[in-house]
Design a protein around this motif. Structure first.
Motif: not given
Lengths: 250, 199
Positions: B24-43
């Motif tokens: 999530i902290e990486q997403v805050a920096r605009g890292n879309s790969a990190a958003l994919k990780q958040v998505y995979d873990m929580t969707s």
């Protein structure tokens, strides 16, 4: 269903649970409006809502997970790419269609739709060339429509996070002598931050600082109070909150 | 109570939680790969939360998209010292689902006609219970405190939470006067708060 007794029966010894009721999502109508005002004006109350959110978040994990179809991620990915590279283009495309708050609000619920305010679109606003900056993902335009039918006070706010611009259409914010309307943003679960004093009537457009843009996101509340007309930004709002409402994505 | 709500200590849970916070902290920096990780873990979890409230797969998929767009836009406001990452995400998902439903005509949902179908579908692709990303002790405490509530209070709070219903909708569903429902919720919340010992 017709319910006769919509007055809460006296609950002796039961403390005020409005923060929990707000977090649980059971409030509606005037009770919801009152709770949101408290969330704005009372930091203790706002913290309590946050506490309840954390508790209910635990309960949310009891829900059985369900794998979403693969298409959902692809759609998210393309929407984010679209935001990063093409947000200004999208804004430009919307403008010639006579985009207005009234139009945008058509899908945003009866209360909002009842507001007859019309704010002209930021047509022709020069939009910076698309510069994809990963650290600052471009975002959709946000709006907040605030009104109080009893007093006739109305405020329409349009936040363009990409251009870092705030446009206001204000009417009827009649302040007492020596007082002036002041605009506030309240991040979810946070304390109100002043956006400065605003006119009682008319249009206002100004640039937003990066910090202000960061606060003005979907779900944040926008509010107006009357403060001493000294032109400064005050530390905290003075109750009552005369207008308040959430920012919504268009 | 659902078997999914187990206090079983999941050895990987704390590590997964830290990974989620970092993502999530990486997403805050605009890292879309990190958003994919958040998505995979929580969707899957968030889709379950949304589906439970919306009772409509297509609408729930749209809301799920919106939720991760919100996460993309708001990740900078997540504070790991103040909320667990999955709680923060569940609140966003639940509020988005409630907003979505309340903006629609509620009558279809209130009749409950879609419920059976959706629950059947859920059986097919349910995710194992040990995907919990939260602190097992907090979870267990919440479970115990909910169980300690009076039946009416617990049922009302659970329906409000899981089905996203308002005071008047709950009163209608359960068939009690609105004032009674408000009182149940208020008393239930007061007991819950006392049991959880916070505020």
């Amino acid at each position: 269903m017709a319910v006769a007794d919509d007055v809460l029966e006296p609950a002796e010894g039961v403390p005020d649970m409005q923060a929990g009721e707000l977090a649980l999502g059971v409030l509606e109508g005037t009770e919801l409006a009152e709770a949101r005002r408290r969330q704005l004006s009372d930091p203790d109350f706002a913290r309590e809502v946050e506490w309840w959110n954390a508790q209910f978040g635990l309960m949310g994990q009891q829900v059985t997970g369900v794998m979403p179809p693969a298409g959902v991620w692809r759609a998210i990915e393309s929407r984010i790419e679209g935001m990063g590279n093409h947000a200004p283009t999208e804004l430009g495309r919307r403008a010639p269609a006579g985009w207005s708050i009234a139009t945008a609000l058509a899908g945003l619920g009866a209360a909002a739709a009842a507001i007859a305010l019309y704010v002209s679109t930021p047509t022709g606003v020069p939009v910076p060339a698309p510069v994809p900056t990963p650290a600052q993902p471009a975002r959709n335009v946000l709006i907040a429509q605030l009104s109080d039918e009893a007093s006739g006070m109305k405020l329409a706010s349009v936040v363009d996070p990409t251009a870092e611009r705030l446009s206001l259409s204000i009417s009827g914010l009649a302040a007492a002598p020596g007082k002036a309307p002041e605009l506030w943003v309240v991040p979810e679960g946070g304390a109100p931050v002043s956006l400065g004093q605003i006119p009682e009537d008319g249009q206002l457009t100004r640039e937003l600082s990066g910090e202000e843009t960061r606060l003005l996101v979907a779900g944040a509340l926008v509010a107006v109070t009357f403060e001493d007309a000294d032109g400064t930004r005050h530390e905290a709002p003075t109750p009552p909150i005369v207008l308040a409402g959430p920012l919504d994505q268009v | 109570m659902e078997s999914a709500f187990s206090a079983k200590n999941n050895p990987g849970a704390e590590e997964r939680r830290k990974m989620l916070i970092a993502a999530i902290e990486q997403v805050a920096r605009g890292n879309s790969a990190a958003l994919k990780q958040v998505y995979d873990m929580t969707s899957a979890k968030l889709f379950g939360v949304i589906l439970r409230i919306m009772h409509d797969r297509e609408l729930a998929e749209d809301v799920l998209q919106d939720v991760y767009l919100k996460v993309w836009n708001r990740a900078g406001r997540f504070d790991a010292n103040r909320a667990s990452p999955i709680s923060w995400l569940c609140v966003i998902a639940r509020n988005a689902a409630i907003d979505g439903v309340r903006r629609q005509q509620r009558s279809d949902y209130l009749s409950g006609h879609a419920e059976a179908d959706v629950l059947e579908e859920i059986e097919d692709d349910a995710v194992p219970a040990d995907e919990l990303l939260c602190n097992a002790e907090d979870n267990e405490r919440m479970r115990r405190c909910m169980e300690a509530l009076q039946d009416d209070h617990r049922k009302s709070i659970r329906m409000a939470f899981f089905d996203g219903l308002s005071h008047s909708e709950l009163a209608e569903r359960i068939g009690v006067p609105l004032g009674t429902m408000k009182s149940w919720i208020r008393r239930g919340l007061a007991s819950l708060k006392g049991c959880l010992g916070g505020g």
